[in-house]
Scaffold this active site. Structure first.
Site, PDB file in Angstrom:
ATOM      1  N   HIS A 191      55.127 -26.380 -21.759  1.00 54.41           N
ATOM      2  CA  HIS A 191      53.952 -25.966 -20.985  1.00 54.41           C
ATOM      3  C   HIS A 191      53.813 -26.731 -19.678  1.00 54.41           C
ATOM      4  O   HIS A 191      53.269 -26.220 -18.708  1.00 54.41           O
ATOM      5  CB  HIS A 191      52.687 -26.061 -21.839  1.00 54.41           C
ATOM      6  CG  HIS A 191      52.591 -24.934 -22.795  1.00 54.41           C
ATOM      7  ND1 HIS A 191      52.772 -25.081 -24.147  1.00 54.41           N
ATOM      8  CD2 HIS A 191      52.416 -23.612 -22.583  1.00 54.41           C
ATOM      9  CE1 HIS A 191      52.690 -23.895 -24.727  1.00 54.41           C
ATOM     10  NE2 HIS A 191      52.461 -22.983 -23.803  1.00 54.41           N
ATOM     11  N   ARG A 298      46.417 -17.672 -19.232  1.00 62.48           N
ATOM     12  CA  ARG A 298      46.408 -18.790 -20.203  1.00 62.48           C
ATOM     13  C   ARG A 298      45.122 -19.604 -19.991  1.00 62.48           C
ATOM     14  O   ARG A 298      45.118 -20.582 -19.245  1.00 62.48           O
ATOM     15  CB  ARG A 298      47.627 -19.683 -19.993  1.00 62.48           C
ATOM     16  CG  ARG A 298      48.960 -19.068 -20.352  1.00 62.48           C
ATOM     17  CD  ARG A 298      50.071 -20.096 -20.183  1.00 62.48           C
ATOM     18  NE  ARG A 298      51.317 -19.704 -20.789  1.00 62.48           N
ATOM     19  CZ  ARG A 298      52.359 -19.184 -20.125  1.00 62.48           C
ATOM     20  NH1 ARG A 298      52.281 -18.982 -18.837  1.00 62.48           N
ATOM     21  NH2 ARG A 298      53.473 -18.887 -20.777  1.00 62.48           N
ATOM     22  N   ARG A 334      43.997 -14.141 -22.503  1.00 58.30           N
ATOM     23  CA  ARG A 334      44.400 -14.653 -23.815  1.00 58.30           C
ATOM     24  C   ARG A 334      43.388 -15.710 -24.253  1.00 58.30           C
ATOM     25  O   ARG A 334      43.037 -16.596 -23.475  1.00 58.30           O
ATOM     26  CB  ARG A 334      45.780 -15.292 -23.727  1.00 58.30           C
ATOM     27  CG  ARG A 334      46.171 -15.913 -25.048  1.00 58.30           C
ATOM     28  CD  ARG A 334      47.554 -16.462 -25.007  1.00 58.30           C
ATOM     29  NE  ARG A 334      47.626 -17.747 -24.319  1.00 58.30           N
ATOM     30  CZ  ARG A 334      48.759 -18.430 -24.168  1.00 58.30           C
ATOM     31  NH1 ARG A 334      49.892 -17.931 -24.640  1.00 58.30           N
ATOM     32  NH2 ARG A 334      48.784 -19.583 -23.549  1.00 58.30           N
ATOM     33  N   GLU A 433      54.546 -13.678 -31.407  1.00 59.53           N
ATOM     34  CA  GLU A 433      55.302 -14.897 -31.097  1.00 59.53           C
ATOM     35  C   GLU A 433      55.644 -15.699 -32.337  1.00 59.53           C
ATOM     36  O   GLU A 433      56.082 -16.841 -32.249  1.00 59.53           O
ATOM     37  CB  GLU A 433      54.581 -15.750 -30.046  1.00 59.53           C
ATOM     38  CG  GLU A 433      53.123 -15.993 -30.279  1.00 59.53           C
ATOM     39  CD  GLU A 433      52.461 -16.767 -29.125  1.00 59.53           C
ATOM     40  OE1 GLU A 433      53.144 -17.210 -28.189  1.00 59.53           O
ATOM     41  OE2 GLU A 433      51.237 -16.941 -29.195  1.00 59.53           O
ATOM     42  N   ASN A 456      58.606 -17.268 -25.587  1.00 59.38           N
ATOM     43  CA  ASN A 456      58.769 -18.733 -25.604  1.00 59.38           C
ATOM     44  C   ASN A 456      58.604 -19.266 -27.015  1.00 59.38           C
ATOM     45  O   ASN A 456      59.414 -20.058 -27.503  1.00 59.38           O
ATOM     46  CB  ASN A 456      57.726 -19.402 -24.707  1.00 59.38           C
ATOM     47  CG  ASN A 456      57.813 -18.935 -23.276  1.00 59.38           C
ATOM     48  OD1 ASN A 456      58.849 -18.433 -22.869  1.00 59.38           O
ATOM     49  ND2 ASN A 456      56.740 -19.085 -22.526  1.00 59.38           N
ATOM     50  N   ASP A 457      57.515 -18.856 -27.640  1.00 59.38           N
ATOM     51  CA  ASP A 457      57.298 -19.324 -29.013  1.00 59.38           C
ATOM     52  C   ASP A 457      58.167 -18.565 -30.007  1.00 59.38           C
ATOM     53  O   ASP A 457      58.646 -19.144 -30.979  1.00 59.38           O
ATOM     54  CB  ASP A 457      55.815 -19.175 -29.393  1.00 59.38           C
ATOM     55  CG  ASP A 457      55.009 -20.354 -28.875  1.00 59.38           C
ATOM     56  OD1 ASP A 457      55.480 -21.499 -29.028  1.00 59.38           O
ATOM     57  OD2 ASP A 457      53.928 -20.140 -28.314  1.00 59.38           O
ATOM     58  N   ARG A 467      60.662 -26.114 -28.338  1.00 52.60           N
ATOM     59  CA  ARG A 467      60.840 -25.673 -26.949  1.00 52.60           C
ATOM     60  C   ARG A 467      60.641 -26.799 -25.949  1.00 52.60           C
ATOM     61  O   ARG A 467      60.960 -26.665 -24.778  1.00 52.60           O
ATOM     62  CB  ARG A 467      59.895 -24.495 -26.643  1.00 52.60           C
ATOM     63  CG  ARG A 467      58.432 -24.848 -26.743  1.00 52.60           C
ATOM     64  CD  ARG A 467      57.556 -23.607 -26.750  1.00 52.60           C
ATOM     65  NE  ARG A 467      57.019 -23.286 -25.436  1.00 52.60           N
ATOM     66  CZ  ARG A 467      56.005 -22.456 -25.220  1.00 52.60           C
ATOM     67  NH1 ARG A 467      55.433 -21.826 -26.245  1.00 52.60           N
ATOM     68  NH2 ARG A 467      55.563 -22.203 -24.030  1.00 52.60           N
ATOM     69  N   CYS A 504      55.812 -11.390 -22.260  1.00 51.17           N
ATOM     70  CA  CYS A 504      55.209 -12.289 -21.269  1.00 51.17           C
ATOM     71  C   CYS A 504      55.750 -13.716 -21.337  1.00 51.17           C
ATOM     72  O   CYS A 504      55.214 -14.600 -20.681  1.00 51.17           O
ATOM     73  CB  CYS A 504      53.689 -12.284 -21.397  1.00 51.17           C
ATOM     74  SG  CYS A 504      53.111 -12.916 -22.975  1.00 51.17           S
TER      75      CYS A 504
HETATM   76  C1  PEP Z   1      55.002 -17.472 -25.224  1.00 53.72           C
HETATM   77  O1  PEP Z   1      54.969 -18.188 -26.230  1.00 53.72           O
HETATM   78  O2  PEP Z   1      55.992 -16.805 -24.885  1.00 53.72           O
HETATM   79  C2  PEP Z   1      53.837 -17.403 -24.343  1.00 53.72           C
HETATM   80  C3  PEP Z   1      53.820 -16.569 -23.327  1.00 53.72           C
HETATM   81  O3  PEP Z   1      52.820 -18.259 -24.568  1.00 53.72           O
HETATM   82  P1  PEP Z   1      52.872 -19.799 -24.162  1.00 53.72           P
HETATM   83  O4  PEP Z   1      54.079 -20.022 -23.318  1.00 53.72           O
HETATM   84  O5  PEP Z   1      51.616 -20.109 -23.447  1.00 53.72           O
HETATM   85  O6  PEP Z   1      52.967 -20.484 -25.494  1.00 53.72           O
HETATM   86 MG    MG Z   2      53.064 -18.935 -26.935  1.00 53.34          MG
END
Ligand code: PEP
Ligand code: MG
Length: 579
Positions: A191, A298, A334, A433, A456-457, A467, A504
């Site tokens: 993040h 976010r 979100r 996710e 991402n998750d 990650r 996303c």
């Molecule tokens: C993700 O997990 O892909 C996502 C968009 O949320 P974040 O990166 O804020 O966890």
């Molecule tokens: Mg996420």
């Protein structure tokens, strides 16, 4: 000159002097003090030594008492090094000859020791480098007090070199003062990376020991596009990078022309490109880059930028300002994704053993309903002003979704009682996710208005790879066949059921995956606004049939390496400048 390779997480190049933040985040000035202040600095140095020695002997006693002599003996080494006089003399000599501050003298001498220990043949001696760092930190703590200097108030434009920055520290950086960021830890989808990218600050992470190798005041070239940190560059290298900066400016100008052109394939298929934001002020950048809406807001950064919990009014103001700026375009808000690496002060005081698998995101909200409903009411209020939609993160089971909707229903009742207008049929979606949500996608689709894949998750939970952890960064990849097959399953099922489905995560903005994603049927992308022009260029250079062929072939490979190589070759054919 020394060149270090890390993970490129935010593109762009900067050349500037470095300011370093160690593991304890002390910002140490390398400016000399006035001649009349030298004596004072020497006193401070001596006082820090005395305080450290007193602390060590008491630590030794309590540790011996609580866990035994063997462990307590660790502090003997520290005490021995600090008490034999040589170290203090070296620091005092440096301080006096260069008029350095006590802190800077400590850091310089200790870094020199660390380098020498790191180069030793004997592994046991090399291990001692941790102890040397410990001694440095102890002295600095006594010199600097409990906390490092405030990063928000830097005087000069710098390249920030840090061991680790939390997302909230990242969010509080000055965009005008911090020209680039280099970090020992972190990876592409951490993040902190996401937030500095959204702030347009070039960054390289996972550099492992950059905070040791760079001293305050060193010149550094940070190449966030290639993932390089060049420490104390020679003049030829500086010259080369000045030319590179110019070239990048020209490329950026070329992409500006794309802003008002549609994201449409050669054979006429329209693709929707929205932007991810963390801060309301980014809405302007979204429009500048041609975003069709906000695909992911976010909102937890409202918490991370403030000392206190935001009120309902503060939530509302943030949302209204995005609504106004986006001029009728859709905005997916979100709900709070706190926890894991993004925590409030209260969460920070109660650390979890496994925070990414712990009380994060929707789980945290459902256990803190008052906090959750404040946000839900604010989103609902904003829904009366524009096309606002609501999305729950990290859903892993249907009950969470239902409980989230129940909380939303309660928030609606509150507003009704107060006579506040809102949109009762506000679209509600979830982020896909977790593998749980992906596998049960059919059931979820019956209860939501839209889906958004959080790659991402999803990658980290599918592959069991943190990650944020640079040590396993090579294992964290969207090219893994298991990830690709999961994405195809979700997208195809959503398309068949007619449920809008976006993606996303950072993958949406990576040129390497654009053709594949179109090929498996994705028609809605949401990404950092800065990535939009490049992705649009790729979309406008392919047909859907070609993308489908590429996706089929990519899905036939058994390893991520083969997939990446193949996709790289294919992207080069349609848009060579994109990689
Ligand atoms: C993700 O997990 O892909 C996502 C968009 O949320 P974040 O990166 O804020 O966890
Ligand atoms: Mg996420």
């Amino acid at each position: 000159m020394e060149i270090k390779k890390g993970i490129p997480v935010s593109p762009g190049v900067a050349i500037a002097t470095a300011v370093t933040l160690g593991a304890e985040e002390y910002r140490i000035s390398h400016e000399p003090v006035a001649p009349e202040q030298v004596a004072r600095e020497l006193d401070r140095l001596n006082a820090a030594f005395e305080a450290s020695l007193a602390e060590l002997s008491s630590l030794r006693q309590t540790t011996a008492h609580q866990v035994g002599q063997d462990i307590a003996a660790i502090f003997d080494f520290h005490y021995g090094v600090m008490s034999q006089g040589r170290l203090r003399e070296q620091m005092a000599a440096l301080l006096t000859s260069h008029r350095y501050t006590a802190e800077y003298s400590v850091r310089e001498i200790m870094r020199d020791y660390q380098r020498r220990f790191l180069n030793m043949e004997d592994e046991l001696l090399r291990e001692r480098v941790r102890d040397i760092r410990d001694i440095e930190r102890r002295l600095l703590r006594h010199l600097c007090g409990g906390s490092g200097e405030d990063l928000a108030h830097l005087q000069d434009q710098v390249i920030l070199v840090a061991h680790d920055l939390t997302p909230s520290q990242g969010a509080n950086l000055s965009r005008t003062k911090v020209l680039a960021l280099a970090m020992d830890t972190g990876g592409l989808t951490s993040h902190t990376a996401i937030v500095v990218r959204s702030m347009g600050i070039p960054a390289v992470m996972g550099l492992k020991d950059i905070s040791q190798a760079v001293g305050d005041g060193d010149t550094v070239i940070l190449d966030g596009t290639k993932g390089l940190a060049i420490i104390r560059p020679d003049p030829a290298m500086v010259e080369e990078y000045r030319r590179e900066e110019q070239r990048m400016r020209e490329v950026a100008v070329g992409l500006v022309e794309l802003r008002d052109k549609p994201a449409v394939t050669i054979d006429g298929t329209r693709i929707s490109l929205a932007a991810n934001i963390e801060f309301p002020y980014e809405a302007a950048l979204c429009l500048e880059k041609g975003a069709e809406g906000v695909g992911l807001y976010r909102t937890e950064f409202l918490y991370l930028r403030s000392e206190t919990e935001p009120t309902e009014q503060e939530h509302c103001e943030a949302y209204y300002s995005v609504v106004r700026a986006m001029k009728g375009r859709p905005i997916i808000i979100r709900t709070l994704d706190l926890g894991a690496d993004k925590y409030t002060r209260q969460q920070a005081t109660e650390p979890e053993r496994n925070p990414f698998l712990g009380l994060r995101s929707i789980r945290y909200c459902l256990q803190n309903l008052d906090l959750f409903k404040i946000q839900l009411r604010a989103i609902l209020r904003a829904s009366a002003e524009g096309d606002v939609r609501i999305m729950f993160p990290l859903i892993s089971g249907l009950m969470e979704l239902r409980q989230g909707k129940m909380a939303l229903g309660d928030a609606m009742e509150d507003l009704e009682e107060m006579g506040v207008p809102f949109r009762r049929d506000i679209p509600v979606g979830i982020m896909v996710e977790t593998p749980g949500a992906a596998i049960q996608i059919r059931e979820f689709m019956r209860e939501v208005d839209f889906l958004s894949i959080g790659s991402n998750d999803l990658i980290q939970y599918t592959l069991a790879v943190d990650r944020n952890n640079e040590r396993v960064a090579p294992l964290y990849t969207a090219s893994h066949p298991a990830v690709l097959h999961t994405l195809r399953e979700v997208i195809q099922k959503a398309n068949r059921a007619g449920v809008p489905c976006s993606l996303c995560g950072e993958m949406a903005g990576e040129p390497l995956y654009t053709l594949f994603l179109i090929g498996i049927g994705l028609r809605q992308f949401s990404m950092a606004a800065n990535d939009i022009p490049e992705i649009k260029r790729i979309i406008r250079s392919t047909t859907v049939a070609r993308a489908e062929r590429i996706a089929r072939k990519a899905l036939s490979y058994e390893t991520d390496r083969l997939v990446s190589n193949y996709l790289r070759d294919e992207v080069r054919k349609v848009a060579p400048e994109s990689l």
